[in-house]
Scaffold this motif. Sequence first.
Motif, PDB file in Angstrom:
ATOM      1  N   VAL A   1       0.829  -1.214   0.000  1.00  0.00           N
ATOM      2  CA  VAL A   1       0.000   0.000   0.000  1.00  0.00           C
ATOM      3  C   VAL A   1       0.862   1.261   0.000  1.00  0.00           C
ATOM      4  CG1 VAL A   1      -2.030  -1.076   1.025  1.00  0.00           C
ATOM      5  CG2 VAL A   1      -0.373   0.032   2.510  1.00  0.00           C
ATOM      6  N   LYS A   2       2.040   1.192   0.593  1.00  0.00           N
ATOM      7  CA  LYS A   2       2.925   2.368   0.609  1.00  0.00           C
ATOM      8  C   LYS A   2       3.450   2.679  -0.788  1.00  0.00           C
ATOM      9  CE  LYS A   2       2.941   3.677   4.843  1.00  0.00           C
ATOM     10  NZ  LYS A   2       3.565   3.555   6.121  1.00  0.00           N
ATOM     11  N   GLY A   3       3.545   1.638  -1.626  1.00  0.00           N
ATOM     12  CA  GLY A   3       4.070   1.828  -2.974  1.00  0.00           C
ATOM     13  C   GLY A   3       3.044   2.355  -3.958  1.00  0.00           C
ATOM     14  N   ARG A   4       1.808   2.554  -3.510  1.00  0.00           N
ATOM     15  CA  ARG A   4       0.763   3.000  -4.444  1.00  0.00           C
ATOM     16  C   ARG A   4       0.887   4.491  -4.717  1.00  0.00           C
ATOM     17  NH1 ARG A   4      -3.556   0.205  -5.654  1.00  0.00           N
ATOM     18  NH2 ARG A   4      -4.803   2.069  -5.820  1.00  0.00           N
ATOM     19  N   VAL A   5       0.862   4.827  -6.016  1.00  0.00           N
ATOM     20  CA  VAL A   5       1.016   6.234  -6.371  1.00  0.00           C
ATOM     21  C   VAL A   5      -0.183   7.072  -5.936  1.00  0.00           C
ATOM     22  CG1 VAL A   5       2.670   6.102  -8.261  1.00  0.00           C
ATOM     23  CG2 VAL A   5       0.275   5.607  -8.722  1.00  0.00           C
ATOM     24  N   ASP A   6      -1.364   6.474  -5.962  1.00  0.00           N
ATOM     25  CA  ASP A   6      -2.553   7.252  -5.584  1.00  0.00           C
ATOM     26  C   ASP A   6      -2.757   7.254  -4.065  1.00  0.00           C
ATOM     27  OD1 ASP A   6      -3.082   4.561  -5.578  1.00  0.00           O
ATOM     28  OD2 ASP A   6      -5.100   4.706  -6.405  1.00  0.00           O
ATOM     29  N   GLY A   7      -1.813   6.643  -3.333  1.00  0.00           N
ATOM     30  CA  GLY A   7      -1.913   6.630  -1.884  1.00  0.00           C
ATOM     31  C   GLY A   7      -3.033   5.720  -1.424  1.00  0.00           C
ATOM     32  N   LEU A   8      -3.106   5.535  -0.153  1.00  0.00           N
ATOM     33  CA  LEU A   8      -4.138   4.665   0.374  1.00  0.00           C
ATOM     34  C   LEU A   8      -5.034   5.479   1.297  1.00  0.00           C
ATOM     35  CD1 LEU A   8      -5.171   1.715   0.749  1.00  0.00           C
ATOM     36  CD2 LEU A   8      -3.894   1.771   2.858  1.00  0.00           C
ATOM     37  N   GLN A   9      -6.290   5.569   0.901  1.00  0.00           N
ATOM     38  CA  GLN A   9      -7.231   6.323   1.708  1.00  0.00           C
ATOM     39  C   GLN A   9      -8.048   5.343   2.531  1.00  0.00           C
ATOM     40  OE1 GLN A   9      -7.429   9.877   1.214  1.00  0.00           O
ATOM     41  NE2 GLN A   9      -5.587   9.499   0.018  1.00  0.00           N
ATOM     42  N   ALA A  10      -7.827   5.314   3.823  1.00  0.00           N
ATOM     43  CA  ALA A  10      -8.593   4.394   4.669  1.00  0.00           C
ATOM     44  C   ALA A  10      -8.762   4.966   6.065  1.00  0.00           C
ATOM     45  CB  ALA A  10      -7.900   3.045   4.738  1.00  0.00           C
ATOM     46  N   ASP A  11      -9.888   4.594   6.681  1.00  0.00           N
ATOM     47  CA  ASP A  11     -10.162   5.030   8.054  1.00  0.00           C
ATOM     48  C   ASP A  11     -10.071   3.879   9.038  1.00  0.00           C
ATOM     49  OD1 ASP A  11     -10.969   7.748   7.287  1.00  0.00           O
ATOM     50  OD2 ASP A  11     -12.681   6.746   6.351  1.00  0.00           O
ATOM     51  N   VAL A  12     -10.388   2.660   8.563  1.00  0.00           N
ATOM     52  CA  VAL A  12     -10.375   1.498   9.463  1.00  0.00           C
ATOM     53  C   VAL A  12      -9.861   0.267   8.715  1.00  0.00           C
ATOM     54  CG1 VAL A  12     -12.284   2.114  11.011  1.00  0.00           C
ATOM     55  CG2 VAL A  12     -12.782   0.940   8.872  1.00  0.00           C
ATOM     56  N   VAL A  13      -9.347  -0.688   9.488  1.00  0.00           N
ATOM     57  CA  VAL A  13      -8.926  -1.975   8.939  1.00  0.00           C
ATOM     58  C   VAL A  13      -9.873  -3.040   9.481  1.00  0.00           C
ATOM     59  CG1 VAL A  13      -7.051  -3.659   8.785  1.00  0.00           C
ATOM     60  CG2 VAL A  13      -6.520  -1.212   8.833  1.00  0.00           C
ATOM     61  N   VAL A  14     -10.427  -3.846   8.571  1.00  0.00           N
ATOM     62  CA  VAL A  14     -11.434  -4.845   8.949  1.00  0.00           C
ATOM     63  C   VAL A  14     -11.036  -6.210   8.374  1.00  0.00           C
ATOM     64  CG1 VAL A  14     -13.873  -5.516   8.656  1.00  0.00           C
ATOM     65  CG2 VAL A  14     -13.283  -3.106   8.989  1.00  0.00           C
ATOM     66  N   PRO A  15     -10.945  -7.255   9.207  1.00  0.00           N
ATOM     67  CA  PRO A  15     -10.667  -8.588   8.648  1.00  0.00           C
ATOM     68  C   PRO A  15     -11.941  -9.227   8.112  1.00  0.00           C
ATOM     69  CG  PRO A  15     -10.839  -8.730  11.039  1.00  0.00           C
ATOM     70  CD  PRO A  15     -11.054  -7.276  10.673  1.00  0.00           C
ATOM     71  N   VAL A  16     -11.836 -10.026   7.056  1.00  0.00           N
ATOM     72  CA  VAL A  16     -12.986 -10.819   6.613  1.00  0.00           C
ATOM     73  C   VAL A  16     -13.313 -11.793   7.747  1.00  0.00           C
ATOM     74  CG1 VAL A  16     -13.725 -12.646   5.016  1.00  0.00           C
ATOM     75  CG2 VAL A  16     -12.550 -10.609   4.144  1.00  0.00           C
ATOM     76  N   PRO A  17     -14.545 -11.738   8.265  1.00  0.00           N
ATOM     77  CA  PRO A  17     -14.841 -12.547   9.453  1.00  0.00           C
ATOM     78  C   PRO A  17     -15.139 -14.008   9.134  1.00  0.00           C
ATOM     79  CG  PRO A  17     -16.765 -11.246   8.844  1.00  0.00           C
ATOM     80  CD  PRO A  17     -15.683 -10.898   7.852  1.00  0.00           C
ATOM     81  N   LEU A  18     -14.907 -14.843  10.112  1.00  0.00           N
ATOM     82  CA  LEU A  18     -15.373 -16.235  10.052  1.00  0.00           C
ATOM     83  C   LEU A  18     -16.763 -16.265  10.662  1.00  0.00           C
ATOM     84  CD1 LEU A  18     -12.347 -18.279  11.509  1.00  0.00           C
ATOM     85  CD2 LEU A  18     -13.002 -18.055   9.108  1.00  0.00           C
TER      86      LEU A  18
END
Length: 281
Positions: free
Chosen positions: A146-163
């Motif tokens: 994600v750090k290598g992305r030219v358009d940057g990473l726009q995010a407010d939260v990190v969510v795992p796919v739940p079981l």
Amino acid sequence: MAEESSSRDSAAPGQQGVPSQPRSSRSWLAEAGDALISVLFPAGCRICDRLLTRASRVPICKECLSSFERVAAIACEVCGRPLPGWKRAEGQPLLCPACQDKTYAFDRARSFAVYEGALVRAILLLKFEQIEPLGRWFAERLVELVKGRVDGLQADVVVPVPLHRQRERERGYNQAALISKPLAKRLRLPHKAVLLMRTRARPDKRILSLEERWESVRGAFATRPGSQVDNLRVLLVDDVFTTGATLDACARALREAGAKSVFGLTIARAVRNPLPDSSAW
Ligand SMILES: [Zn+2]
Ligand SMILES: [Zn+2]
């Protein structure tokens, strides 16, 4: 002359004896180091059995770790599917057939490496043996992604796919959260493991066809009642992107609850997936 020479000869063993002291202490240290490593890593590399010789809690040797094949740069701009040999048309985004058809509800998805070889074994270790240092190592790779992305990473939260609740109770943990939690920490974002829930369990039978995969997750996720999703930019994390059906189903639930955007990140990307190739479209 003979005496002189013999006295030099007799002095020689003593002179050689001096450096032999540090040599023996070095080998003692080396032995102690080996002993420590064998205590920490009694089984060697969990993939190839090679002796682990560096100070790391990841139970996989550097040869195996460096064998993971990164996803090629020429890939679909939306879902990250590798498109070897494809060329971008002037002024047009490079899109795979599925994304030309607007198949997915997520905005973007990217993966660290191709799901094959040693990476398949590494993901099984994470999934069934809860090896947290490996989850942290994978999280670092996603940070690089994600750090290598030219358009940057726009995010407010990190969510795992739940079981599904029952599956997580049986296993005792969610393998996606072993990656998403250290990822959130590194990105200094809140980790919301309970924002999404899986409301319908995965069928026990082995899923073979593309249709079955999509059917098994359609409507299987929902946001938890009362959770604040409105206008959130969500970074959604899973271990493997196979058909994209799971990330899609999660993204639909998040979007219905008002999420502003959903960016999927997975460790592995299945490239021999049942999506039809370009010649079939
Ligand atoms: Zn190895
Ligand atoms: Zn695509």
